[in-house]
Each structure stands twice: as structure tokens, then as C-alpha cells.
Scaffold this active site. Sequence first.
Site: not given
Length: 183
Positions: A62, A72, A132, A170
Site C-alpha cells: 500500500h 511511515k 506505525y 489486495d
Amino acid sequence: MTIEETCLKDCYVLKPTIFEDHRGYFFESFNADKFQKMTGLTINFVQDNESKSSKGVLRGLHFQTGDYEQSKLVRVVKGAVLDLCVDIRRGSLTFGQHFSVELNEDNKKQLFVPKGFAHGFLVLKNETIINYKCDNFYQKDSEGGILFNDKDLNIDWGISEDEIILSDKDKILPTLSEYLNEK
């Protein structure tokens, strides 16, 4: 804290200094001043995310685009993951290359994923909790993704594809070349 460069520009593995005694442990999971001094990057995290998954779950690959691109800082609170990122920055010397590292509750390593990278992780233990930090807010209209088994990327996830658990979303992501041809 130590910071190790990876084979991908601006992508780093952070390893905290852990202080342990009979009471347990303490570590500083992030320090903006130290990070900037060691990498030259200035990061202002604005959003924290957490997910819990079972063994075999693969989330990714992603990314966010445009004004909502995100860097991130990823870590595992409980369990273990194979954390992976792919450089999808056009013109980058490491474009199309990927890097992976095992993050787990014991090694307490973290992966810094810069803007312009696709990111995903494969859960290696049941009841894994991943956390995250992001330096930009999530915006649904800016989300994108790359198919986890894109043949051109040649990613070895370490398990057979029939063991991988994916979301419906996904399963139908484009390959990197399909994504680039859409733009």
C-alpha cells in the site's frame, strides 16, 4: 538508538537501545532530533495506526499519492512480521527494488519507509500487533497499491501463495507496471 541504511535510498532500520532490569525494559522508540542528525531527514509524525492480525495475513503493498504521500515508521508490539517496502519513485536509482526485514517483539527493530514507497507486511505469528507512525493523514482518495506477487518485483515472502491470507481489495491490486501505465 542505532540507524542502519538499507539498500534503498532514504529507507532505514532503527534499532533502539533497550534498558532492561528485574522490572522489565524501557526504550525510546523514536527521537526526532536523533533521527534528523543520523539521517538528515526531518519528520513530523501526525498519525499513529495499529493493526492486529493472524499468522499468514499479508497486508499490502500500500501507499498514498499526491498531497497525502506518507512516510511511515513501523514496529511490532507483539508477535512478528516480515516487513517489506518497494521503491516506486520514478527516477530513483533504486526504483522497483525492495527491502525486507523481520520486525518482532524481541528485536524491537523498526523500519522507516519514506514517501514514494509501497509498503506491506506478512504476519509470521498469531496475534501479532503492529504499530506505525505516519507523517501525513490518511486520505481514501489518495490510496494506491501494488500486487504482492508482481512477477517483475520477484518478492520472496518466504511462504507459498496458498498460505497467504489477503483482503479482497489486495487480491485485485495492479502490478507496478500496470499502475504506472494508469498514470
